[in-house]
Design a protein around this motif. Structure first.
Motif, PDB file in Angstrom:
ATOM      1  N   ARG A  27       1.342 -39.278  23.513  1.00 42.33           N
ATOM      2  CA  ARG A  27       2.513 -38.504  23.125  1.00 42.33           C
ATOM      3  C   ARG A  27       3.652 -39.431  22.637  1.00 42.33           C
ATOM      4  O   ARG A  27       4.300 -39.169  21.636  1.00 42.33           O
ATOM      5  N   TYR A  28       3.853 -40.535  23.370  1.00 42.45           N
ATOM      6  CA  TYR A  28       4.968 -41.398  22.935  1.00 42.45           C
ATOM      7  C   TYR A  28       4.620 -42.102  21.627  1.00 42.45           C
ATOM      8  O   TYR A  28       5.470 -42.333  20.772  1.00 42.45           O
ATOM      9  N   GLN A  29       3.307 -42.374  21.435  1.00 39.13           N
ATOM     10  CA  GLN A  29       2.914 -42.990  20.155  1.00 39.13           C
ATOM     11  C   GLN A  29       3.146 -42.009  18.999  1.00 39.13           C
ATOM     12  O   GLN A  29       3.652 -42.368  17.942  1.00 39.13           O
ATOM     13  N   GLN A  30       2.793 -40.728  19.282  1.00 37.00           N
ATOM     14  CA  GLN A  30       2.992 -39.707  18.229  1.00 37.00           C
ATOM     15  C   GLN A  30       4.470 -39.590  17.873  1.00 37.00           C
ATOM     16  O   GLN A  30       4.853 -39.522  16.708  1.00 37.00           O
ATOM     17  N   LEU A  31       5.280 -39.589  18.951  1.00 31.78           N
ATOM     18  CA  LEU A  31       6.721 -39.467  18.737  1.00 31.78           C
ATOM     19  C   LEU A  31       7.250 -40.665  17.939  1.00 31.78           C
ATOM     20  O   LEU A  31       8.044 -40.513  16.993  1.00 31.78           O
ATOM     21  N   ILE A  91      18.463 -39.577  23.522  1.00 33.27           N
ATOM     22  CA  ILE A  91      17.153 -39.475  24.176  1.00 33.27           C
ATOM     23  C   ILE A  91      16.964 -38.107  24.842  1.00 33.27           C
ATOM     24  O   ILE A  91      15.922 -37.459  24.691  1.00 33.27           O
ATOM     25  N   ARG A  92      18.014 -37.636  25.539  1.00 33.43           N
ATOM     26  CA  ARG A  92      17.872 -36.349  26.243  1.00 33.43           C
ATOM     27  C   ARG A  92      17.648 -35.205  25.264  1.00 33.43           C
ATOM     28  O   ARG A  92      16.874 -34.296  25.516  1.00 33.43           O
ATOM     29  N   ARG A  93      18.337 -35.274  24.136  1.00 30.68           N
ATOM     30  CA  ARG A  93      18.182 -34.188  23.155  1.00 30.68           C
ATOM     31  C   ARG A  93      16.759 -34.166  22.606  1.00 30.68           C
ATOM     32  O   ARG A  93      16.134 -33.114  22.509  1.00 30.68           O
ATOM     33  N   SER A 140       9.173 -35.887  28.473  1.00 33.06           N
ATOM     34  CA  SER A 140      10.097 -36.464  29.447  1.00 33.06           C
ATOM     35  C   SER A 140      10.993 -37.508  28.778  1.00 33.06           C
ATOM     36  O   SER A 140      10.671 -38.032  27.696  1.00 33.06           O
ATOM     37  N   VAL A 141      12.096 -37.806  29.459  1.00 36.31           N
ATOM     38  CA  VAL A 141      13.022 -38.821  28.964  1.00 36.31           C
ATOM     39  C   VAL A 141      12.293 -40.168  28.831  1.00 36.31           C
ATOM     40  O   VAL A 141      12.474 -40.909  27.860  1.00 36.31           O
ATOM     41  N   ASN A 142      11.404 -40.462  29.782  1.00 39.95           N
ATOM     42  CA  ASN A 142      10.654 -41.732  29.737  1.00 39.95           C
ATOM     43  C   ASN A 142       9.755 -41.828  28.512  1.00 39.95           C
ATOM     44  O   ASN A 142       9.571 -42.898  27.937  1.00 39.95           O
ATOM     45  N   THR A 143       9.184 -40.697  28.128  1.00 38.58           N
ATOM     46  CA  THR A 143       8.307 -40.699  26.939  1.00 38.58           C
ATOM     47  C   THR A 143       9.129 -41.066  25.699  1.00 38.58           C
ATOM     48  O   THR A 143       8.715 -41.879  24.872  1.00 38.58           O
ATOM     49  N   VAL A 144      10.331 -40.476  25.592  1.00 38.70           N
ATOM     50  CA  VAL A 144      11.173 -40.782  24.422  1.00 38.70           C
ATOM     51  C   VAL A 144      11.575 -42.260  24.456  1.00 38.70           C
ATOM     52  O   VAL A 144      11.489 -42.975  23.449  1.00 38.70           O
ATOM     53  N   LEU A 145      11.942 -42.724  25.658  1.00 41.74           N
ATOM     54  CA  LEU A 145      12.354 -44.123  25.782  1.00 41.74           C
ATOM     55  C   LEU A 145      11.217 -45.058  25.362  1.00 41.74           C
ATOM     56  O   LEU A 145      11.419 -46.036  24.631  1.00 41.74           O
ATOM     57  N   SER A 146       9.984 -44.717  25.800  1.00 44.94           N
ATOM     58  CA  SER A 146       8.839 -45.568  25.413  1.00 44.94           C
ATOM     59  C   SER A 146       8.646 -45.536  23.897  1.00 44.94           C
ATOM     60  O   SER A 146       8.317 -46.551  23.274  1.00 44.94           O
ATOM     61  N   ALA A 147       8.864 -44.345  23.302  1.00 46.41           N
ATOM     62  CA  ALA A 147       8.700 -44.247  21.840  1.00 46.41           C
ATOM     63  C   ALA A 147       9.734 -45.126  21.142  1.00 46.41           C
ATOM     64  O   ALA A 147       9.421 -45.851  20.202  1.00 46.41           O
ATOM     65  N   TRP A 148      10.980 -45.085  21.635  1.00 43.36           N
ATOM     66  CA  TRP A 148      12.046 -45.881  21.007  1.00 43.36           C
ATOM     67  C   TRP A 148      11.719 -47.379  21.159  1.00 43.36           C
ATOM     68  O   TRP A 148      11.940 -48.164  20.247  1.00 43.36           O
ATOM     69  N   GLN A 149      11.182 -47.737  22.342  1.00 41.62           N
ATOM     70  CA  GLN A 149      10.843 -49.163  22.537  1.00 41.62           C
ATOM     71  C   GLN A 149       9.710 -49.586  21.606  1.00 41.62           C
ATOM     72  O   GLN A 149       9.665 -50.699  21.098  1.00 41.62           O
TER      73      GLN A 149
END
Ligand SMILES: Cc1ncc(COP(=O)(O)O)c(C=O)c1O
Length: 496
Positions: A7-11, A33-35, A43-52
């Protein structure tokens, strides 16, 4: 776990596509990130991993307490200084090019995207300065009937001495000499520390106005290889000092013009140490140091100078009032000689102007003004880098300046930017070719650009047109892209 990573890779891929398509542009912040977590139901962590992940791919960068921002995809300029370390002097052909550049820069009918001085009152506290000078004239009308004798400008010298933050200098008002811009400070320093026939070390490329000045004083220059990201190659400099090949160094170590680098603190200390060891006078041009983006700002070489070999030169031209022509210098062990020469050449500077600046520095909000300038230039740089990456020939490289407002771009393929400069003049657009910034013929594929202009349609048209013409001349295409709101048929009307 596998599901989360997918999921984070897709994002990350989804946002990478938006960045590549230019839907989120260089310099723009990624959404909160929350938006994103809410809208994408992750989850917030998934978005954070995507940004990283985007950060690891070099597409975005994290800025402390601010979020993730899209980076420009433009490659940074790699080191490419001339290999021969031979003394050179300004020739006739280059002088003619300098004169042509000055003449174009003076012409208000041209859209100038290269002058290293802000071209709009928006960038200066003009109204406040006008108010202060009007009030000074009311309160002290005799200010303009008093003769400007040598060593005047005391109120300004006192204010400068209080402002140590951007140079790291701890100075007293008596050590400061007020000059007619930074240009006069450099000239006085050169006249005191050199004799005709001497050879001066300079960066490569460097501020082109130095060349006619050196020639006028009968001086030769050796261009020391300079890394566009870190500055002068210190080991080469040291070798030249050992071999006694230069008798002084003229450097712009903080927000260099035209490369934009700031030399590391370690190298600045080493330069101060070398000056002492080899009894080498160093002229340090610090004119852009108050426009550094980094915090805390990098200190001047002068702040590490124990024996007074470093002559610090600067002015208020880039930050407060170009027309005032007020600069200052600290000449260390050369103070007496420089001060005498200043008195002999132009006596003192205008009390109206120096006192106006002194009152502004005392309570006009200079730091607030500098903060807003730095924010504005940083944002303009992101936009310009974005445009260069889209409209200039593929493979163009550009510097990532540490402050100020000038860029250095190197173009791929076979191109002489003097031809580009001349063709653009026919369209009333002014850029400056790389050859101007060196006594060698090394930078014929480079350009200096600047972003100290309102980022309006006229400026964007000129920058885009420069890229288009460079594509035609190199035969190398750019990534095709339409900036929203930019029409191709903007009339370069010639209105100032
Ligand atoms: C590096 C550098 N030094 C000195 C100057 C000249 O400064 P002033 O206009 O204060 O004489 C400039 C102006 O462009 C500059 O870029």
């Amino acid at each position: 776990m596998a599901e989360v990573s997918t999921r984070y890779q897709q994002l990350a891929d989804e946002f990478a596509t938006l960045i590549h398509q230019g839907k989120i542009k260089a310099g723009q912040r990624l959404p909160a990130i929350r938006r994103v977590a809410q809208t994408h139901q992750v989850s917030v962590n998934t978005v954070l991993s995507a940004w990283q992940r985007l950060e690891n791919r070099g597409l975005v960068e994290a800025r402390p307490q601010s979020g993730f921002y899209v980076r420009s995809v433009l490659a940074e300029v790699a080191a490419s200084a001339p290999k021969q370390l031979k003394p050179r002097q300004l020739g006739r052909e280059k002088m003619a090019l300098i004169e042509a550049a000055f003449s174009a820069q003076r012409n208000p009918a041209y859209t100038n995207i290269s002058l290293a001085c802000p071209q709009h009152e928006d960038f200066f506290p003009t109204a406040k300065l006008a108010k202060i000078s009007a009030s000074l004239l009311r309160r002290k009308p005799d200010i303009i009937s008093t003769y400007a004798l040598p060593n005047n400008g005391e109120p300004l010298r006192e204010q400068i001495a209080k402002r140590t933050l951007y140079s790291g200098l701890s100075i007293s008002a008596e050590e400061i000499i007020i000059t007619h811009g930074c240009s006069e400070a450099i000239q006085l320093a050169l006249r005191v520390i050199t004799s005709p026939g001497d050879c001066i070390g300079i960066e490569s490329p460097t501020y082109f106005f130095l060349f006619p000045l050196l020639a006028e004083l009968g001086l030769k220059a050796v261009e020391i290889p300079t890394d566009p990201r870190t500055g002068i190659k210190m080991d080469v400099l040291e070798l030249m000092l050992k071999e006694k090949r230069i008798s002084a160094l003229l450097t712009i170590p903080t927000v260099h013009n035209p490369l934009g680098f700031t030399t590391s603190v370690a190298d600045k200390k080493r330069l101060a140490h070398l000056a002492q060891q080899y009894k080498l006078p160093i002229i340090e041009d610090g004119i852009y140091s108050e426009l550094q983006f980094q915090s805390p700002p990098s200190p001047a070489i002068k702040s590490f100078d124990k024996e007074g070999w470093v002559i610090y030169c600067t002015s208020f031209t880039k930050t407060l009032a170009p027309d005032f022509r007020i600069g200052w210098m600290m000449a260390g062990r050369f103070h007496e000689a420089v001060s005498r020469l200043k008195g002999l050449s132009t006596l003192g500077e205008s009390a109206l102007l120096t006192n106006t600046l002194a009152e502004f520095l005392a309570n006009g909000g200079y730091d607030h003004h500098l903060r807003s300038l730095r924010r504005r230039y940083a944002s303009n740089m992101d936009k310009v880098r974005d445009m260069i990456s889209r409209y200039f020939p593929e493979g163009t490289q550009a510097t990532r300046p540490t402050g100020g407002f000038v860029f250095w771009a190197e173009l791929p393929g076979e191109i002489n930017t003097v031809d580009l400069f001349e063709q653009l003049l026919n369209e009333r657009i002014c850029v400056t070719p790389g050859s101007l910034y060196s006594l060698s013929d090394h930078y014929h594929h480079a350009l200096r650009l600047s972003c100290c202009y309102p980022f309006d349609e006229r400026y964007r048209y000129a920058l885009r047109r420069t890229g288009e013409l460079a594509c035609e001349m190199t035969g190398i295409a750019a990534q095709e892209y339409q900036t929203p709101g930019l029409t191709t048929a903007v009339e370069n009307s010639g209105e100032p």
